[in-house]
Every structure is written in C-alpha cells, then in structure tokens.
Design an enzyme around this catalytic site. Structure first.
Site, PDB file in Angstrom:
ATOM      1  N   ASN A 124       3.038   3.179   7.133  1.00  0.00           N
ATOM      2  CA  ASN A 124       4.499   3.178   7.118  1.00  0.00           C
ATOM      3  C   ASN A 124       4.982   4.178   6.071  1.00  0.00           C
ATOM      4  O   ASN A 124       4.432   4.262   4.975  1.00  0.00           O
ATOM      5  CB  ASN A 124       5.025   1.780   6.780  1.00  0.00           C
ATOM      6  CG  ASN A 124       4.714   0.773   7.870  1.00  0.00           C
ATOM      7  OD1 ASN A 124       4.793   1.094   9.054  1.00  0.00           O
ATOM      8  ND2 ASN A 124       4.335  -0.426   7.482  1.00  0.00           N
ATOM      9  N   HIS A 174      -2.803   0.408   6.744  1.00  0.00           N
ATOM     10  CA  HIS A 174      -3.050  -0.939   7.251  1.00  0.00           C
ATOM     11  C   HIS A 174      -4.141  -0.856   8.323  1.00  0.00           C
ATOM     12  O   HIS A 174      -4.091   0.022   9.198  1.00  0.00           O
ATOM     13  CB  HIS A 174      -1.800  -1.505   7.939  1.00  0.00           C
ATOM     14  CG  HIS A 174      -0.608  -1.693   7.058  1.00  0.00           C
ATOM     15  ND1 HIS A 174      -0.230  -2.933   6.578  1.00  0.00           N
ATOM     16  CD2 HIS A 174       0.318  -0.821   6.594  1.00  0.00           C
ATOM     17  CE1 HIS A 174       0.876  -2.804   5.846  1.00  0.00           C
ATOM     18  NE2 HIS A 174       1.228  -1.538   5.847  1.00  0.00           N
ATOM     19  N   GLY A 181       9.721   0.762   7.283  1.00  0.00           N
ATOM     20  CA  GLY A 181       9.452  -0.507   6.630  1.00  0.00           C
ATOM     21  C   GLY A 181       8.498  -0.416   5.454  1.00  0.00           C
ATOM     22  O   GLY A 181       7.913  -1.431   5.060  1.00  0.00           O
ATOM     23  N   GLN A 182       8.327   0.784   4.896  1.00  0.00           N
ATOM     24  CA  GLN A 182       7.463   0.884   3.714  1.00  0.00           C
ATOM     25  C   GLN A 182       8.098   0.119   2.557  1.00  0.00           C
ATOM     26  O   GLN A 182       9.278   0.330   2.236  1.00  0.00           O
ATOM     27  CB  GLN A 182       7.241   2.344   3.313  1.00  0.00           C
ATOM     28  CG  GLN A 182       6.242   2.494   2.155  1.00  0.00           C
ATOM     29  CD  GLN A 182       5.989   3.951   1.749  1.00  0.00           C
ATOM     30  OE1 GLN A 182       6.628   4.872   2.255  1.00  0.00           O
ATOM     31  NE2 GLN A 182       5.046   4.143   0.849  1.00  0.00           N
ATOM     32  N   HIS A 231      -0.883   3.554   1.588  1.00  0.00           N
ATOM     33  CA  HIS A 231      -1.844   2.560   2.077  1.00  0.00           C
ATOM     34  C   HIS A 231      -1.931   2.629   3.580  1.00  0.00           C
ATOM     35  O   HIS A 231      -0.926   2.821   4.270  1.00  0.00           O
ATOM     36  CB  HIS A 231      -1.482   1.147   1.619  1.00  0.00           C
ATOM     37  CG  HIS A 231      -0.054   0.752   1.874  1.00  0.00           C
ATOM     38  ND1 HIS A 231       0.982   1.192   1.077  1.00  0.00           N
ATOM     39  CD2 HIS A 231       0.507  -0.024   2.839  1.00  0.00           C
ATOM     40  CE1 HIS A 231       2.118   0.692   1.533  1.00  0.00           C
ATOM     41  NE2 HIS A 231       1.865  -0.047   2.616  1.00  0.00           N
ATOM     42  N   ASP A 271      -4.668  -7.887   2.916  1.00  0.00           N
ATOM     43  CA  ASP A 271      -3.219  -8.003   2.723  1.00  0.00           C
ATOM     44  C   ASP A 271      -2.885  -9.454   2.374  1.00  0.00           C
ATOM     45  O   ASP A 271      -3.414 -10.395   2.960  1.00  0.00           O
ATOM     46  CB  ASP A 271      -2.493  -7.573   4.009  1.00  0.00           C
ATOM     47  CG  ASP A 271      -1.013  -7.313   3.766  1.00  0.00           C
ATOM     48  OD1 ASP A 271      -0.591  -6.150   3.881  1.00  0.00           O
ATOM     49  OD2 ASP A 271      -0.271  -8.275   3.456  1.00  0.00           O
TER      50      ASP A 271
HETATM   51  P1  5GP Z   1       4.291  -1.670   3.706  1.00  0.00           P
HETATM   52  O1  5GP Z   1       5.403  -2.561   4.185  1.00  0.00           O
HETATM   53  O2  5GP Z   1       4.685  -0.930   2.443  1.00  0.00           O
HETATM   54  O3  5GP Z   1       3.700  -0.771   4.746  1.00  0.00           O
HETATM   55  O4  5GP Z   1       3.089  -2.646   3.338  1.00  0.00           O
HETATM   56  C1  5GP Z   1       2.965  -3.276   2.123  1.00  0.00           C
HETATM   57  C2  5GP Z   1       1.973  -4.403   2.335  1.00  0.00           C
HETATM   58  O5  5GP Z   1       1.497  -4.825   1.072  1.00  0.00           O
HETATM   59  C3  5GP Z   1       2.571  -5.627   3.016  1.00  0.00           C
HETATM   60  O6  5GP Z   1       1.864  -5.890   4.217  1.00  0.00           O
HETATM   61  C4  5GP Z   1       2.396  -6.738   1.983  1.00  0.00           C
HETATM   62  O7  5GP Z   1       2.076  -7.967   2.562  1.00  0.00           O
HETATM   63  C5  5GP Z   1       1.295  -6.204   1.102  1.00  0.00           C
HETATM   64  N1  5GP Z   1       1.362  -6.644  -0.277  1.00  0.00           N
HETATM   65  C6  5GP Z   1       2.458  -6.638  -1.077  1.00  0.00           C
HETATM   66  N2  5GP Z   1       2.137  -7.088  -2.300  1.00  0.00           N
HETATM   67  C7  5GP Z   1       0.805  -7.372  -2.275  1.00  0.00           C
HETATM   68  C8  5GP Z   1      -0.100  -7.872  -3.254  1.00  0.00           C
HETATM   69  O8  5GP Z   1       0.249  -8.137  -4.417  1.00  0.00           O
HETATM   70  N3  5GP Z   1      -1.396  -8.054  -2.872  1.00  0.00           N
HETATM   71  C9  5GP Z   1      -1.815  -7.753  -1.603  1.00  0.00           C
HETATM   72  N4  5GP Z   1      -3.128  -7.975  -1.320  1.00  0.00           N
HETATM   73  N5  5GP Z   1      -0.987  -7.282  -0.654  1.00  0.00           N
HETATM   74  C10 5GP Z   1       0.301  -7.087  -0.992  1.00  0.00           C
END
Ligand code: 5GP
Ligand code: ZN
Length: 112
Positions: A85, A100, A91-92, A98, A28
C-alpha cells in the site's frame, strides 16, 4: 524512530518468520487472512512511493523474502498475494515500506 524501525531493532517485539541482514518478516498483529506476514527492509524507507534507484537491491530482496515466507507458510502452491500500500488512498497506515504476504484463503479481485 518509526514503529517498524523499532520492530526491526527488536525494541518492539514481533513474531518473526524470517530474518537476515537486510530484511525482517513478522506476523501482522491484525491478520486479514490465515497467513498474513509483513516483510520490511531493516533500513527505513517510507514507502514504495519514496523508493529510489539506490533501493533496487533491497526491493528485490523484499520480494524474494516474500516468496520464502509463502514457502515457509505452506501457501506457495495454493497461492498467495503480495500487497504494497502506498499513500492515503491505498490505505497505507505505517510509513515504513512493507510487503504484505497474504494467503490461506481465496481472495477477491479486484481488491477493495
Ligand atoms: P498498511 O495499512 O500500512 O499497508 O499496513 C500496516 C499493517 O501493519 C497493518 O496490517 C497493521 O495491522 C500492521 N501493524 C500495525 N502495527 C503493528 C504492530 O505493532 N505489530 C505488527 N506485527 N503489525 C502491526
Ligand atoms: Zn522506519
């Protein structure tokens, strides 16, 4: 094409942890724990809320890849958390499924 499709296609670089035909795991960009890896299907699925019975095999592959990520990161014994998420309240922010994988520190329960 969505952000994580571009990462899956290597159009956007990422720090890859493991990869096979179906899944990609990468660090991440904004880690919330000493280990914070995202495991994605290479095929676009918007989220767990949009998964269908046809996605059964890939959903299993994602969790087994998450386990392997934990082993590779050395956090399988100390413990790790897997998080998916789904939607606004959870908080998605990226609408490509994905998982985590977080570890390397103690985590609170219930999550915030
Ligand atoms: P969500 O909030 O949708 O569950 O998680 C999205 C995750 O993607 C976040 O933890 C954020 O830091 C990560 N993320 C967003 N853009 C990028 C990116 O361009 N590269 C990487 N490696 N992680 C990303
Ligand atoms: Zn996508």
């Amino acid at each position: 094409m969505c952000l994580f499709c571009k990462i899956a296609n290597k159009e956007i670089p990422s720090k890859v942890v493991l990869e096979d035909e179906h899944v990609l795991a990468f660090h991440d960009v904004n880690p919330q724990a000493p280990t914070h890896v995202l495991v994605i299907p290479k095929r676009h699925i918007a989220g767990i809320g949009q998964a269908t019975p046809e996605d059964e095999a890939i959903l299993g592959r994602l969790l087994l890849a998450a386990r392997r990520v934990a082993e590779l990161a050395g956090i399988a014994e100390s413990g790790f958390r897997t998080v998916i998420n789904s939607g606004a309240n959870a908080g998605q922010t990226v609408f490509h499924l994905h998982v985590h994988v977080l570890g390397g520190r103690a985590m609170a329960w219930p999550p915030g």
